[in-house]
Design an enzyme around this catalytic site. Sequence first.
Site: not given
Length: 286
Positions: A87, A124-125, A127, A200, A208-209
């Site tokens: 990640d 994510n986008q 990154e 949410v 993320g983890d």
Amino acid sequence: MLQVLGFEVDTVNSVQFSNHTGYAHWKGQVLNSDELHELYEGLKLNKVNRYDYVLTGYTRDTSFLAMVVDIVQELKQQNSNLVYVCDPVMGDKWNGEGSMYVPKDLLPVYRDKVVPVADIITPNQFEAELLTGRKIHTEKEALEVMDMLHAMGPETVVITSSDLQAPLGNDYLIALGSHRKTKADGTKMTQRIRVESPKVDAVFVGTGDLFAAMLLAWTHKHPNNLKVACEKTVSAMQHVLQRTIKSAKAQAGEGNKPNSAQLELRMVQSKKDIENPEIIVKATVL
């Protein structure tokens, strides 16, 4: 979470903090690269350094990250089937503006050293854009960026969240997955999927983890079916987040905004959903 799903885990804590950094204050120690190396040497001396998976997340230090790469390369010599799930935690977008929350000098290390040895990455986008140097405005561009990431090494790429327009509407968040496998005759085949999950309205820490760990588990159980692996991962995430927000709102009381302590992910309470998630989010094959 991985232990609940039947994995034997050796954890190396890259930090030992009083609490996560979503709180106003935290105290504790950060593991440096020499200390990481020392821990790995201990495992090696006892010849217990044969692993099936390595999973890494948030890191703030370039030398630590470089040491991770060295260790992963050595572990891959021990077991050529080892799968490294990375990640690449670097930053995120707020109100459409991206910013890094780790030192900028980590980017070239991730891009040039870490991603090339990774098998599964979960940016994510923002990154994904950082790693490729390309901005994403459309789903087509996102798929091109994922192809660029494949070309750098990993055969599975999941963009865990994006600000792309979801077909289901503004209340949904888009994640995209791409799995490239080489068939026996040498030809490459790519499976691409889109997952839309309900947004949410809260800021959680640790999502993320949790996503990366669950993706590791479900790709292990469904090695050639990224669609099912992502459906189970995102569905379990939804169960955890919905349970967390419901509980947080109840604790905060009517009309009050939940605080960091109240928004701690309800992991223990979600044990059954993590073990066997009811599929409430379906993926679309692209």
